[in-house]
Design an enzyme around this catalytic site. Structure first.
Site, PDB file in Angstrom:
ATOM      1  N   GLY A  48      23.605 -13.885  17.162  1.00  0.00           N
ATOM      2  CA  GLY A  48      23.316 -12.640  16.605  1.00  0.00           C
ATOM      3  C   GLY A  48      24.149 -12.355  15.547  1.00  0.00           C
ATOM      4  N   CYS A  49      25.912 -12.624  15.920  1.00  0.00           N
ATOM      5  CA  CYS A  49      27.279 -12.319  15.172  1.00  0.00           C
ATOM      6  C   CYS A  49      27.372 -13.503  14.147  1.00  0.00           C
ATOM      7  CB  CYS A  49      28.350 -12.515  16.166  1.00  0.00           C
ATOM      8  SG  CYS A  49      28.495 -10.893  17.392  1.00  0.00           S
ATOM      9  N   THR A  50      26.414 -14.691  14.662  1.00  0.00           N
ATOM     10  CA  THR A  50      27.173 -15.297  13.323  1.00  0.00           C
ATOM     11  C   THR A  50      25.914 -15.470  12.671  1.00  0.00           C
ATOM     12  OG1 THR A  50      27.874 -17.559  14.772  1.00  0.00           O
ATOM     13  CG2 THR A  50      26.297 -18.011  13.107  1.00  0.00           C
TER      14      THR A  50
END
Length: 156
Positions: A48-50
């Site tokens: 998700g953060c990527t």
């Protein structure tokens, strides 16, 4: 359950100075007179953060053309942020908030639900800080996917 800080639009943005992915100190006051998106994410190199970071990367020229800078903040160590930046060609500063003090000041760390359990952690949040240092937009518990497009729609 402790009272969760929530910044409202029009509130003064908490100032901060943190170390970026290149080892430089970056302060919110460095951007006085300019709009800046400050977003908080749980951990570098997670799916998700990527996705969220790559969406900001891919939208950066559109934001920069509108005079808007982007700062990403997580509790990761500086070397992990440098690796994240390099692996994904990220083109904006990633700041390390290992103590989580800045996250707490913005209400981006605290109790949240994770798979039905209440846990302490980073609350994925995004803020637009206006040129006068006030909060122009405050979004909590955002989804990583599609989030950047919604922010751009709200502020451009």
């Amino acid at each position: 359950m402790t009272e969760q800080i929530r910044l409202e639009e029009g509130a003064k943005a908490p100032d901060f100075t943190l170390t970026d992915d290149a080892g430089n100190e970056v302060s919110l006051r460095d951007f006085t007179g300019q709009r800046v998106v400050v977003y908080f994410y749980p951990r570098a190199n997670t799916p998700g953060c990527t996705k969220e970071a790559c969406d900001f990367r891919d939208s950066l020229s559109q934001l920069n053309d509108a005079g808007i800078a982007v700062l990403g903040i997580s509790p990761d160590k500086v070397d992990k942020l440098a690796q994240f930046r390099e692996e994904h060609d990220l083109n904006f500063p990633l700041l390390s908030d290992e103590t989580k003090e800045v996250m707490q000041a913005y209400g981006a760390f605290g109790e949240k639900k994770n798979y039905g359990k209440v846990v302490q952690g980073v609350i994925r949040s995004t803020f637009v800080v206006e040129p006068d240092g006030t909060i122009g937009l405050a979004k909590y518990n955002v989804k990583a996917t599609g989030h950047v497009a919604r922010i751009i729609k709200d502020i451009l």
